[in-house]
Design an enzyme around this catalytic site. Structure first.
Site, short mmCIF file in Angstrom:
data_model
loop_
_atom_site.label_atom_id
_atom_site.label_comp_id
_atom_site.label_asym_id
_atom_site.label_seq_id
_atom_site.Cartn_x
_atom_site.Cartn_y
_atom_site.Cartn_z
CE1 TYR A 1 58.17 21.49 -3.22
CE2 TYR A 1 56.92 19.46 -2.98
CZ TYR A 1 56.96 20.82 -3.23
OH TYR A 1 55.80 21.50 -3.49
CB SER B 1 53.07 20.96 -1.15
OG SER B 1 52.88 19.76 -1.85
#
Length: 262
Positions: A156, A143
């Protein structure tokens, strides 16, 4: 090359989002699939649709990869059916939003297990199998959050940074083998990620910047076959990552905190 001579592609988190779109993209190119996710119903629907549309084998395994021993069960399934695997797409993952100290530790640890440990486990267990192919691929989905610390998505973003750095190192180690290793780091994608993470307010704003899973999947598969080391799709995302490299970290983190505090 017929399906019988083509290796299978193992895709985790295949029932929806980017994983589902990657499954369709590889099926279009004639590759048989091994689809892994939690939802048995969604996997069956996907498998049936792929077989009808493309005449491609799409075996399914419904399993929660975040549970202990799940990766070994996946490998046992592969060996028991003698599937010749030539692709590993580590796509399964999720985010947990909120102040770290106020968030469930169980949820955070479960996310770490799925986002990091499963990637390592499956990569380690499958390298001997992948190495039997003349050309094999590992595609890890990270990501743009991997390139910066993100307050309220602290764990995360750290897990995705792990995936990025792990991929870089593994790529170097396997450079002289038949296995190409790539990392694909998208920004916001219309997959329902924000809603699952608890970012309901942010999800409305993200709709303005979301890329679609199908276009992202095409770029991911192209990057994999091109043996790219690291790809960030979308001009806005590339600029964002570049800014993270040249602007003060305190400024970037304060900006991210302002966005995700919505």
């Amino acid at each position: 090359m017929s399906e019988k001579t083509k290796p299978f592609a193992l895709i985790t988190g295949a029932s929806k989002g980017i994983g589902k779109s990657i499954a369709y993209e590889l099926a279009k190119q004639g590759y048989p699939l091994l689809l892994v996710a939690r939802s048995d119903e969604e996997l069956k629907a996907l498998s049936d649709d792929i077989q009808v549309k493309y005449g491609i084998s799409a075996a399914i395994l419904s399993i929660d990869l975040s549970t202990n021993g799940a990766s070994l069960k996946v490998i046992d399934w592969i060996k028991m059916n003698n599937y010749p695997v030539g692709f590993l797409v580590n796509n399964a993952g999720y985010g947990v939003w909120g102040d770290f100290s106020q968030s469930s530790l169980t949820d955070q640890l479960g996310m770490m297990q799925l986002n990091m440990n499963v990637v390592v486990e499956l990569s380690h267990l499958l390298v001997p199998i992948l190495s039997q192919e003349k050309q094999a691929y590992i595609l890890n989905i990270s990501s743009t959050a991997a390139y910066q610390a993100v307050p309220t998505l602290a764990v995360y973003s750290a897990t995705k940074a792990f995936v990025l750095l792990f991929t870089r190192a593994l790529r170097f180690e396997l450079a002289q083998t038949s296995i190409s290793v790539s990392c694909f780091s998208p920004g916001p994608v219309d997959t329902g990620f924000a809603a699952r993470a608890g970012l309901n307010a942010f999800s409305k704003m993200a709709e303005k910047f979301n890329m679609q899973p199908d276009e992202v999947a095409k770029m991911a598969v192209k990057a994999m076959f091109s043996k790219k080391s690291e790809v960030i799709p979308g001009f806005t995302n590339i600029i964002s990552v570049y800014a993270n490299r040249i602007l003060p970290k305190a400024f970037i983190e304060k900006t991210a905190a302002g966005i995700y505090k919505i």
